[in-house]
Design an enzyme around this catalytic site. Sequence first.
Site, PDB file in Angstrom:
ATOM      1  N   ASP A 149       0.847  -1.186   0.000  1.00 48.50           N
ATOM      2  CA  ASP A 149       0.000   0.000   0.000  1.00 48.50           C
ATOM      3  C   ASP A 149       0.891   1.247   0.000  1.00 48.50           C
ATOM      4  OD1 ASP A 149       1.074   0.233   2.527  1.00 48.50           O
ATOM      5  OD2 ASP A 149      -0.834   0.234   3.596  1.00 48.50           O
ATOM      6  N   ASP A 197       1.444   4.744   2.272  1.00 47.99           N
ATOM      7  CA  ASP A 197       1.076   5.366   3.540  1.00 47.99           C
ATOM      8  C   ASP A 197       1.497   6.832   3.584  1.00 47.99           C
ATOM      9  OD1 ASP A 197       0.433   2.695   4.961  1.00 47.99           O
ATOM     10  OD2 ASP A 197       2.495   2.388   4.307  1.00 47.99           O
ATOM     11  N   ASP A 252      -3.286   4.585   2.650  1.00 42.94           N
ATOM     12  CA  ASP A 252      -3.626   4.939   4.036  1.00 42.94           C
ATOM     13  C   ASP A 252      -3.258   6.392   4.276  1.00 42.94           C
ATOM     14  OD1 ASP A 252      -4.487   2.456   4.735  1.00 42.94           O
ATOM     15  OD2 ASP A 252      -2.997   2.126   6.311  1.00 42.94           O
TER      16      ASP A 252
HETATM   17  P1  DGT Z   1       4.261  -2.512   2.890  1.00 39.09           P
HETATM   18  O1  DGT Z   1       3.115  -1.574   2.812  1.00 39.09           O
HETATM   19  O2  DGT Z   1       3.846  -3.933   2.728  1.00 39.09           O
HETATM   20  O3  DGT Z   1       5.378  -2.157   1.981  1.00 39.09           O
HETATM   21  O4  DGT Z   1       4.895  -2.442   4.359  1.00 39.09           O
HETATM   22  P2  DGT Z   1       4.846  -1.256   5.396  1.00 39.09           P
HETATM   23  O5  DGT Z   1       6.056  -1.353   6.220  1.00 39.09           O
HETATM   24  O6  DGT Z   1       4.556   0.037   4.724  1.00 39.09           O
HETATM   25  O7  DGT Z   1       3.667  -1.705   6.340  1.00 39.09           O
HETATM   26  P3  DGT Z   1       2.196  -1.110   6.502  1.00 39.09           P
HETATM   27  O8  DGT Z   1       1.782  -0.352   5.312  1.00 39.09           O
HETATM   28  O9  DGT Z   1       1.302  -2.229   6.927  1.00 39.09           O
HETATM   29  O10 DGT Z   1       2.296  -0.148   7.748  1.00 39.09           O
HETATM   30  C1  DGT Z   1       3.242   0.899   7.830  1.00 39.09           C
HETATM   31  C2  DGT Z   1       3.616   1.126   9.244  1.00 39.09           C
HETATM   32  O11 DGT Z   1       2.558   1.734   9.945  1.00 39.09           O
HETATM   33  C3  DGT Z   1       3.897  -0.185   9.977  1.00 39.09           C
HETATM   34  O12 DGT Z   1       5.260  -0.324  10.169  1.00 39.09           O
HETATM   35  C4  DGT Z   1       3.235  -0.068  11.297  1.00 39.09           C
HETATM   36  C5  DGT Z   1       2.334   1.087  11.183  1.00 39.09           C
HETATM   37  N1  DGT Z   1       0.905   0.742  11.264  1.00 39.09           N
HETATM   38  C6  DGT Z   1       0.220  -0.083  10.470  1.00 39.09           C
HETATM   39  N2  DGT Z   1      -1.059  -0.116  10.800  1.00 39.09           N
HETATM   40  C7  DGT Z   1      -1.197   0.719  11.855  1.00 39.09           C
HETATM   41  C8  DGT Z   1      -2.286   1.155  12.667  1.00 39.09           C
HETATM   42  O13 DGT Z   1      -3.431   0.737  12.491  1.00 39.09           O
HETATM   43  N3  DGT Z   1      -2.018   2.076  13.638  1.00 39.09           N
HETATM   44  C9  DGT Z   1      -0.758   2.545  13.853  1.00 39.09           C
HETATM   45  N4  DGT Z   1      -0.570   3.432  14.813  1.00 39.09           N
HETATM   46  N5  DGT Z   1       0.276   2.162  13.119  1.00 39.09           N
HETATM   47  C10 DGT Z   1       0.062   1.273  12.148  1.00 39.09           C
HETATM   48 MG    MG Z   2       2.772   0.366   3.605  1.00 43.92          MG
END
Ligand code: DGT
Ligand code: MG
Length: 368
Positions: free
Chosen positions: A204, A206, A292
């Site tokens: 996704d 963010d 997000d």
């Molecule tokens: P991706 O999108 O698969 O490349 O991986 P990321 O590292 O971007 O992971 P993602 O998009 O699920 O979430 C980004 C960061 O945001 C993750 O390291 C933890 C945080 N996060 C995710 N969901 C929530 C939430 O519901 N609340 C809060 N406070 N933080 C969150």
């Molecule tokens: Mg992400």
Amino acid sequence: EKYFLLPVLFSAPSYACKRRTTLKNHNTLLTEALSILAESAELNEDEGRGVAFRRAAAVLKCLPKAVSSMEQLRGLPCLGDHSMRVIKDILENGASSEAESTKQSERFKALKVLTGIFGVGAKTADRWFREGIHSLSQLQESGHTLNQAQQAGLQFYDDINLPVSKTEADAISEIVEKAVHAVLPGAEITLTGGFRRGKLTGHDVDFLITHPEEGKEEGLMPKVVSWLESQGFLLYQKTTRNSYLESKDGPGRPASNMDRFERCLSIFKLTKDRCVGQKQGTKQSATAVRVDLVVSPVSQFAFALLGWTGSKLFERELRRWAGHEKAMSLSSHALYDNKQSRYLRASSEEEIFAHLGLEYIPPTERNA
Ligand code: DGT
Ligand code: MG
């Protein structure tokens, strides 16, 4: 004279937030197998087992070389008996039989397909699986009533399960900036999540949005959403109060202005120009991308930025470090010092690391 070649002995701090983990991974064979086992444990809602495998994978990700023998691992933390058996299997046989059989199991495959639907978590997927639903077509035939998120998730299933590229993330950034500046000039937009850590793809995109003047960000999200909707950029959106961290490992006391933290889970429609044929004609096609959006008051911005940059394990380890080693509670809203019974302010990520007594780790080295 005889020379003995001594194996490289690895060592690493046991907290992932004290290690520098770049995207260069010398042990993908090992970490991919351990990640499959972590994923399987998470799909079975065995959080403890999931974290154990995630920690084991993460410690191998930060090593400067490929592991070639078990003895090199003697000094490393986070490697339990089970993880050691998996590593041994790979070093001796080239693959982990447990990870391979997990990947091929009917249950794992079905749960992956079902949780691939936006809005479907491990619990729902498990319930459906036990009812005999193993595929998307079986789900559609089952007559189950799906909520709005799940309907959208099913409708845009293929696009959403395709990795998002950095190019697409940049295109989305431009749209989000336009939207935010149209409704609140002076607001600031930051790309967070995996892309801020330097990843070239993600599941996704963010974003964190704030305004340098405290309070100006209030009521921003509905306006941004309306603008995006009026321009036809949104295929789905749901705005909620952020309550993820607070409900789990939130601060000792809730932050005073927590209710101002809003999050919008959305699916964007991204139109892209595609070259067709040799004549270089372009054809427009659309793709659905998960986005997000989070709005934070500037007083909490550094905490929100640190909390939304990830990786998930890095975040978990930061909170564990804060709680266990410093008697502090860290969330994406605030840092609370339980000994002094007060909140510690910070206007940058560097200051938060300093409060926690940690060396600063830049985003590109938080890929634990
Ligand atoms: P991706 O999108 O698969 O490349 O991986 P990321 O590292 O971007 O992971 P993602 O998009 O699920 O979430 C980004 C960061 O945001 C993750 O390291 C933890 C945080 N996060 C995710 N969901 C929530 C939430 O519901 N609340 C809060 N406070 N933080 C969150
Ligand atoms: Mg992400």
